[in-house]
Design an enzyme around this catalytic site. Structure first.
Site, PDB file in Angstrom:
ATOM      1  N   SER A  89      -5.015 -44.808 -27.345  1.00  0.00           N
ATOM      2  CA  SER A  89      -4.795 -45.828 -26.322  1.00  0.00           C
ATOM      3  C   SER A  89      -6.149 -46.433 -25.962  1.00  0.00           C
ATOM      4  O   SER A  89      -7.200 -45.868 -26.274  1.00  0.00           O
ATOM      5  CB  SER A  89      -4.159 -45.197 -25.084  1.00  0.00           C
ATOM      6  OG  SER A  89      -5.084 -44.299 -24.488  1.00  0.00           O
ATOM      7  N   ASP A 132      -2.781 -47.951 -29.910  1.00  0.00           N
ATOM      8  CA  ASP A 132      -1.556 -47.881 -29.094  1.00  0.00           C
ATOM      9  C   ASP A 132      -1.713 -48.803 -27.877  1.00  0.00           C
ATOM     10  O   ASP A 132      -2.731 -48.737 -27.186  1.00  0.00           O
ATOM     11  CB  ASP A 132      -1.371 -46.414 -28.647  1.00  0.00           C
ATOM     12  CG  ASP A 132      -0.046 -46.154 -27.972  1.00  0.00           C
ATOM     13  OD1 ASP A 132       0.917 -46.902 -28.233  1.00  0.00           O
ATOM     14  OD2 ASP A 132       0.029 -45.179 -27.193  1.00  0.00           O
ATOM     15  N   ASP A 164       0.352 -55.326 -27.329  1.00  0.00           N
ATOM     16  CA  ASP A 164       1.378 -55.211 -26.289  1.00  0.00           C
ATOM     17  C   ASP A 164       1.232 -56.352 -25.299  1.00  0.00           C
ATOM     18  O   ASP A 164       0.420 -56.305 -24.384  1.00  0.00           O
ATOM     19  CB  ASP A 164       1.233 -53.854 -25.585  1.00  0.00           C
ATOM     20  CG  ASP A 164       2.242 -53.683 -24.463  1.00  0.00           C
ATOM     21  OD1 ASP A 164       3.039 -54.622 -24.219  1.00  0.00           O
ATOM     22  OD2 ASP A 164       2.229 -52.622 -23.823  1.00  0.00           O
ATOM     23  N   GLY A 184       8.556 -40.960 -26.184  1.00  0.00           N
ATOM     24  CA  GLY A 184       9.434 -40.026 -26.906  1.00  0.00           C
ATOM     25  C   GLY A 184       9.439 -38.628 -26.314  1.00  0.00           C
ATOM     26  O   GLY A 184      10.397 -37.880 -26.499  1.00  0.00           O
ATOM     27  N   ASN A 236       3.157 -38.274 -26.769  1.00  0.00           N
ATOM     28  CA  ASN A 236       1.869 -38.026 -26.137  1.00  0.00           C
ATOM     29  C   ASN A 236       2.001 -36.891 -25.109  1.00  0.00           C
ATOM     30  O   ASN A 236       1.384 -35.842 -25.245  1.00  0.00           O
ATOM     31  CB  ASN A 236       1.348 -39.305 -25.482  1.00  0.00           C
ATOM     32  CG  ASN A 236      -0.092 -39.177 -25.004  1.00  0.00           C
ATOM     33  OD1 ASN A 236      -0.793 -38.238 -25.376  1.00  0.00           O
ATOM     34  ND2 ASN A 236      -0.522 -40.111 -24.173  1.00  0.00           N
ATOM     35  N   THR A 237       2.862 -37.106 -24.111  1.00  0.00           N
ATOM     36  CA  THR A 237       2.974 -36.161 -23.003  1.00  0.00           C
ATOM     37  C   THR A 237       3.310 -34.740 -23.469  1.00  0.00           C
ATOM     38  O   THR A 237       2.771 -33.764 -22.941  1.00  0.00           O
ATOM     39  CB  THR A 237       4.043 -36.655 -22.000  1.00  0.00           C
ATOM     40  OG1 THR A 237       3.763 -38.022 -21.696  1.00  0.00           O
ATOM     41  CG2 THR A 237       4.030 -35.845 -20.731  1.00  0.00           C
TER      42      THR A 237
HETATM   43 ZN   LIG Z   1       4.000 -46.620 -25.262  1.00  0.00          ZN
END
Ligand SMILES: [Zn+2]
Length: 287
Positions: free
Chosen positions: A50, A85, A106, A209, A231-232
């Site tokens: 990110s 990302d 994005d 996800g 990620n989390t």
């Molecule tokens: Zn995302």
């Protein structure tokens, strides 16, 4: 093996009704842990960073060279995609210059026409260098100032227009959320996913996800989701294993305070998590 772009891997995934994991890196341990899991499973993998994590580590070039050099010293033979990302316009351009093989632009928070125009520009710049592009329509929900958004649903007509720019994969809001899911979350909107999958040819991307019940993700994969962002889940696994290590007093035994020991259980927990996820995403081994 050097980096590959995402085209072949994710197009094959959409055709084959499976997904390939897109795992966020945060530092050296994360990078090694993800690569180790993919190599052990002998599957392709996408490593993404990110804007915030890249800033934390230094810059985009540093992240790319970290991943590249870890691949070299670890003798990684599986295909690896180096991806940005949630990049803004400037970050996407910087990563195209830095030699990433895939970027996400994005523009979901821009007025739609501007998102469309800028996506077109990024696609032209990226494709000239054989770099894949992910775009986003409909915001991915999440917690902001204590208010939990359900996650906006992507507009089908807007998604069609963005797909027509030639993007290689498309992130669409279907009720998914970044971070931890609230207890009152209503689940993924499969009706909207079906409407999107019926008319969008490029592989679809599921953000947030981590924390979606596995059977919902598996169903979404069958319907056209080919890239699942994680990620989390890795962060929680790392934190839990590191907490266990410290609570067991291991950091106070011998040289247990050495960062190479202190972070080892956490790093292994990331590898284990990535391997489990690769299994249930159905990512096939490289032939
Ligand atoms: Zn995302």
């Amino acid at each position: 093996m050097s980096f590959v772009n995402g085209n072949e891997i994710f197009t094959a995934a959409r055709k084959g009704h499976y997904a390939v994991g897109a795992f966020n890196t945060n530092n050296l341990e994360w990078t090694r842990a993800i690569l180790k899991a993919a190599q052990e499973k002998n599957t392709p993998v996408l490593i993404q960073v990110s804007m915030g994590a890249a800033k934390y580590m230094g810059d985009y070039k540093l992240v790319k060279s970290l991943v590249e050099n870890e691949m070299r010293v670890m003798n990684i033979t599986v295909p690896v995609v180096m991806h940005l990302d949630h990049g803004n316009y400037e970050a996407a351009k910087e990563c195209i210059e830095a030699g990433y093989t895939s970027v996400m632009f994005d523009g979901h928070d821009l007025p739609f026409e501007e998102n469309l125009e800028k996506t077109k520009e990024i696609v032209a710049l990226a494709h000239a260098k054989n770099i894949s592009v992910e775009a986003e329509v409909g915001s991915i929900g999440g917690e902001e100032d204590g208010i939990i958004g359900e996650g906006e649903l992507a507009d089908v007509e807007e998604a069609k227009k963005i797909a027509a720019t030639g993007v290689d994969y498309l992130a669409c809001g279907i009720g998914n959320i970044h971070g931890k899911y609230p207890a009152n979350w209503k689940g993924l909107h499969f009706d909207r996913l079906k409407e999107l999958a019926d008319v969008i040819e490029p592989p679809l991307v599921l953000h947030g996800g981590s924390g979606i019940p596995q059977e919902q993700v598996v169903k979404a994969i069958k319907m056209g989701i080919s890239k699942v962002n994680i990620n989390t889940e890795c962060q929680l696994a790392f934190a839990a294993a590191t907490r266990k290590y410290i609570e067991a007093g291991k950091d106070q035994q011998g040289k247990g305070y050495d960062p190479r020991k202190l972070l080892a259980d956490g790093a292994q927990a990331i590898t284990d998590t990535v391997e489990e996820i690769i299994d249930w995403l159905g990512t096939p081994a490289v032939k």
